[in-house]
Scaffold this motif. Structure first.
Motif, PDB file in Angstrom:
ATOM      1  N   ARG A  23     -14.438  -4.775  95.375  1.00 23.08           N
ATOM      2  CA  ARG A  23     -15.117  -4.382  94.167  1.00 23.08           C
ATOM      3  C   ARG A  23     -15.887  -5.264  93.396  1.00 23.08           C
ATOM      4  NH1 ARG A  23     -13.250  -1.430  89.062  1.00 23.08           N
ATOM      5  NH2 ARG A  23     -11.926  -3.222  88.974  1.00 23.08           N
ATOM      6  N   HIS A  75     -21.059  -0.497  87.015  1.00 16.94           N
ATOM      7  CA  HIS A  75     -19.794   0.144  87.069  1.00 16.94           C
ATOM      8  C   HIS A  75     -19.623   0.716  88.976  1.00 16.94           C
ATOM      9  CE1 HIS A  75     -19.975   0.604  83.146  1.00 16.94           C
ATOM     10  NE2 HIS A  75     -21.294   1.092  83.091  1.00 16.94           N
ATOM     11  N   THR A  77     -17.274   2.071  92.027  1.00 13.81           N
ATOM     12  CA  THR A  77     -16.030   2.787  92.399  1.00 13.81           C
ATOM     13  C   THR A  77     -16.169   2.796  93.713  1.00 13.81           C
ATOM     14  OG1 THR A  77     -16.070   4.363  90.257  1.00 13.81           O
ATOM     15  CG2 THR A  77     -14.643   5.051  92.303  1.00 13.81           C
ATOM     16  N   ASP A  79     -14.065   3.689  97.555  1.00  9.91           N
ATOM     17  CA  ASP A  79     -12.997   4.334  98.393  1.00  9.91           C
ATOM     18  C   ASP A  79     -13.250   4.524  99.623  1.00  9.91           C
ATOM     19  OD1 ASP A  79     -11.110   6.114  99.093  1.00  9.91           O
ATOM     20  OD2 ASP A  79     -11.987   8.074  98.249  1.00  9.91           O
ATOM     21  N   HIS A  84     -19.634   4.221  94.906  1.00  9.75           N
ATOM     22  CA  HIS A  84     -20.193   5.250  93.834  1.00  9.75           C
ATOM     23  C   HIS A  84     -20.623   4.188  92.842  1.00  9.75           C
ATOM     24  CE1 HIS A  84     -20.125   8.243  90.240  1.00  9.75           C
ATOM     25  NE2 HIS A  84     -21.227   7.819  90.642  1.00  9.75           N
TER      26      HIS A  84
END
Length: 131
Positions: A23, A75, A77, A79, A84
């Motif tokens: 990330r 930002h 995200t 997974d 995203h």
């Protein structure tokens, strides 16, 4: 291998390896890509990011250790192979909001595809004009 910066950082290969970037790596790479988009004046950190940065600097002054600046306005995200990304930015006043937003989105989309992400959602919010 695809170079994404002047300092020799690569998405896949010798520097980051064949694994998906984490990330923090994604945040740095996305921020760099967005900042290089013509017409982008700056990334705009959220209120939460701004307060965290202030707290980190105050803590660094007390302990003698400074935290590196965050890539506010990005930002991330993750997974698995799904990413995203939400980007908050400010553009120069003589630029087209649609063109700059579309170019920033496309650049980030391509960057993430090259990094090995299968499904990507990239949201770009132009928060203002400055420059």
């Amino acid at each position: 291998m695809t170079s994404v910066s002047g300092d020799g950082m690569y998405l896949q290969g010798t520097v980051l390896g064949d694994d998906l970037p984490d990330r923090d790596q994604v945040r740095r790479l996305v921020a760099e890509r967005v900042r290089s988009t013509p017409g982008v004046a700056r990334l705009e950190p959220s209120l939460q990011q701004s307060l965290s940065k202030i707290a980190g600097r105050a803590s660094g002054l007390l302990t003698g250790r400074q935290r590196p600046d965050s890539d506010g306005g990005v930002h991330v995200t993750l997974d698995g192979t799904t990413a995203h990304i939400k980007i908050d930015l400010v553009i120069r006043p003589d630029e087209s909001i649609i063109r700059v937003g579309d170019e920033a989105r496309a650049g980030v989309w391509n960057l993430l595809r090259e990094a090995g992400f299968d499904v990507v959602k990239v949201d770009v919010a132009v928060l203002g004009l400055d420059g």
